[in-house]
Design a protein around this motif. Structure first.
Motif, mmCIF file in Angstrom:
data_model
loop_
_atom_site.group_PDB
_atom_site.id
_atom_site.type_symbol
_atom_site.label_atom_id
_atom_site.label_comp_id
_atom_site.label_asym_id
_atom_site.label_seq_id
_atom_site.Cartn_x
_atom_site.Cartn_y
_atom_site.Cartn_z
ATOM 1 N N VAL A 155 0.844 -1.207 0.000
ATOM 2 C CA VAL A 155 0.000 0.000 0.000
ATOM 3 C C VAL A 155 0.872 1.247 0.000
ATOM 4 C CG1 VAL A 155 -1.606 1.387 1.373
ATOM 5 C CG2 VAL A 155 -2.049 -1.029 1.047
ATOM 6 N N GLN A 156 1.925 1.212 0.808
ATOM 7 C CA GLN A 156 2.833 2.365 0.884
ATOM 8 C C GLN A 156 3.456 2.658 -0.477
ATOM 9 O OE1 GLN A 156 6.072 1.804 3.627
ATOM 10 N NE2 GLN A 156 6.400 4.000 3.852
ATOM 11 N N ILE A 157 3.877 1.633 -1.161
ATOM 12 C CA ILE A 157 4.467 1.815 -2.496
ATOM 13 C C ILE A 157 3.414 2.345 -3.469
ATOM 14 C CG2 ILE A 157 5.439 0.605 -4.490
ATOM 15 C CD1 ILE A 157 6.804 -1.296 -2.418
ATOM 16 N N ALA A 158 2.234 1.719 -3.467
ATOM 17 C CA ALA A 158 1.167 2.155 -4.380
ATOM 18 C C ALA A 158 0.729 3.590 -4.071
ATOM 19 C CB ALA A 158 -0.025 1.203 -4.277
ATOM 20 N N ASP A 159 0.631 3.902 -2.782
ATOM 21 C CA ASP A 159 0.223 5.258 -2.407
ATOM 22 C C ASP A 159 1.250 6.296 -2.829
ATOM 23 O OD1 ASP A 159 -2.221 4.601 -1.368
ATOM 24 O OD2 ASP A 159 -1.599 4.685 0.732
ATOM 25 N N SER A 160 2.536 5.982 -2.685
ATOM 26 C CA SER A 160 3.551 6.962 -3.077
ATOM 27 C C SER A 160 3.472 7.234 -4.578
ATOM 28 C CB SER A 160 4.950 6.506 -2.666
ATOM 29 O OG SER A 160 5.314 5.330 -3.352
ATOM 30 N N ILE A 161 3.214 6.201 -5.355
ATOM 31 C CA ILE A 161 3.060 6.388 -6.803
ATOM 32 C C ILE A 161 1.807 7.209 -7.092
ATOM 33 C CG2 ILE A 161 2.599 5.182 -8.983
ATOM 34 C CD1 ILE A 161 4.350 2.857 -7.810
ATOM 35 N N ASN A 162 0.708 6.880 -6.418
ATOM 36 C CA ASN A 162 -0.541 7.621 -6.619
ATOM 37 C C ASN A 162 -0.403 9.083 -6.196
ATOM 38 O OD1 ASN A 162 -2.184 5.705 -7.800
ATOM 39 N ND2 ASN A 162 -2.917 4.916 -5.853
ATOM 40 N N TRP A 163 0.245 9.332 -5.061
ATOM 41 C CA TRP A 163 0.377 10.719 -4.591
ATOM 42 C C TRP A 163 1.259 11.545 -5.514
ATOM 43 C CZ3 TRP A 163 -2.803 13.320 -1.829
ATOM 44 C CH2 TRP A 163 -3.649 12.654 -0.958
ATOM 45 N N ILE A 164 2.252 10.918 -6.122
ATOM 46 C CA ILE A 164 3.057 11.643 -7.111
ATOM 47 C C ILE A 164 2.159 12.086 -8.258
ATOM 48 C CG2 ILE A 164 4.863 11.370 -8.871
ATOM 49 C CD1 ILE A 164 6.339 9.558 -6.810
ATOM 50 N N LYS A 165 1.302 11.166 -8.738
ATOM 51 C CA LYS A 165 0.362 11.507 -9.819
ATOM 52 C C LYS A 165 -0.619 12.597 -9.375
ATOM 53 C CE LYS A 165 0.357 6.883 -11.861
ATOM 54 N NZ LYS A 165 -0.450 5.673 -12.058
ATOM 55 N N ILE A 166 -1.149 12.472 -8.174
ATOM 56 C CA ILE A 166 -2.117 13.458 -7.661
ATOM 57 C C ILE A 166 -1.456 14.821 -7.536
ATOM 58 C CG2 ILE A 166 -3.460 14.119 -5.621
ATOM 59 C CD1 ILE A 166 -4.048 11.076 -5.253
ATOM 60 N N ASN A 167 -0.241 14.865 -6.975
ATOM 61 C CA ASN A 167 0.468 16.138 -6.820
ATOM 62 C C ASN A 167 0.773 16.782 -8.161
ATOM 63 O OD1 ASN A 167 0.492 16.294 -4.015
ATOM 64 N ND2 ASN A 167 2.308 15.019 -3.857
ATOM 65 N N ARG A 168 1.149 15.973 -9.138
ATOM 66 C CA ARG A 168 1.397 16.520 -10.475
ATOM 67 C C ARG A 168 0.127 17.123 -11.055
ATOM 68 N NH1 ARG A 168 5.192 11.668 -12.749
ATOM 69 N NH2 ARG A 168 7.120 12.361 -11.758
ATOM 70 N N GLU A 169 -0.994 16.430 -10.869
ATOM 71 C CA GLU A 169 -2.277 16.937 -11.382
ATOM 72 C C GLU A 169 -2.663 18.236 -10.665
ATOM 73 O OE1 GLU A 169 -5.724 17.182 -13.657
ATOM 74 O OE2 GLU A 169 -3.887 16.038 -13.947
ATOM 75 N N ILE A 170 -2.457 18.296 -9.361
ATOM 76 C CA ILE A 170 -2.755 19.519 -8.601
ATOM 77 C C ILE A 170 -1.872 20.660 -9.089
ATOM 78 C CG2 ILE A 170 -2.589 20.602 -6.316
ATOM 79 C CD1 ILE A 170 -3.493 17.874 -5.159
#
Length: 151
Positions: free
Chosen positions: A131-146
């Motif tokens: 989950v930690q690995i998947a979340d870090s990848i997802n948050w990178i995508k979310i931050n880029r979109e923001i």
């Protein structure tokens, strides 16, 4: 000006006032939706509940995270074939929500114990690591979109 002309104009004015009143109401509703949504449970994002007697009930209290924030855990729940239900309670913490949290914690402990027998003692550590690995990848995508939206 005749009586029928005056009554027609009064009727037109009343209809116009009704339309204006309706538009004002719609405007107020549309302006308040973002505030309501930020602390309202998002039922559409709830993971599909299976029919097992025990299930991981993940209660979330507070403001909802950005769209996509739960993608990591949702995909891993499917991959690991876990019974998982996310419950969004909103921003207000009440006594009933606190009692519900304690009830879910007890139920989750039993479910996790049953999963230890099925998947091994360290299943939760492995799951949390993924989950930690998947979340870090997802948050990178979310931050880029923001960042893209803020430009």
């Amino acid at each position: 000006m005749g009586t029928s002309t005056i009554s027609t104009r009064i009727s037109d004015i009343k209809r116009l006032n009704n339309k204006i009143s309706f538009l004002k109401t719609i405007s107020v509703v549309l302006l308040t939706i973002p505030f309501i949504i930020s602390c309202t449970p998002d039922v559409t994002k709830k993971a599909e509940q299976k029919t097992e007697p025990l299930c991981w009930k993940d209660i979330r209290i507070g403001e909802l995270p950005p769209q996509g924030a739960y993608d990591g855990i949702d995909s891993l729940v499917k991959k690991w074939d876990l019974c998982y239900e996310r419950i969004e309670t909103g921003c207000e913490v009440t006594d009933s929500i606190t009692r519900l949290q304690r009830q879910y914690d007890r139920s989750n402990a039993m479910y996790f114990k049953s999963l230890e027998k099925k998947m091994g003692e360290n299943w939760k550590q492995q799951f949390d690591h993924e989950v930690q690995i998947a979340d870090s990848i997802n948050w990178i995508k979310i931050n880029r979109e923001i960042d893209r939206l803020n430009r």
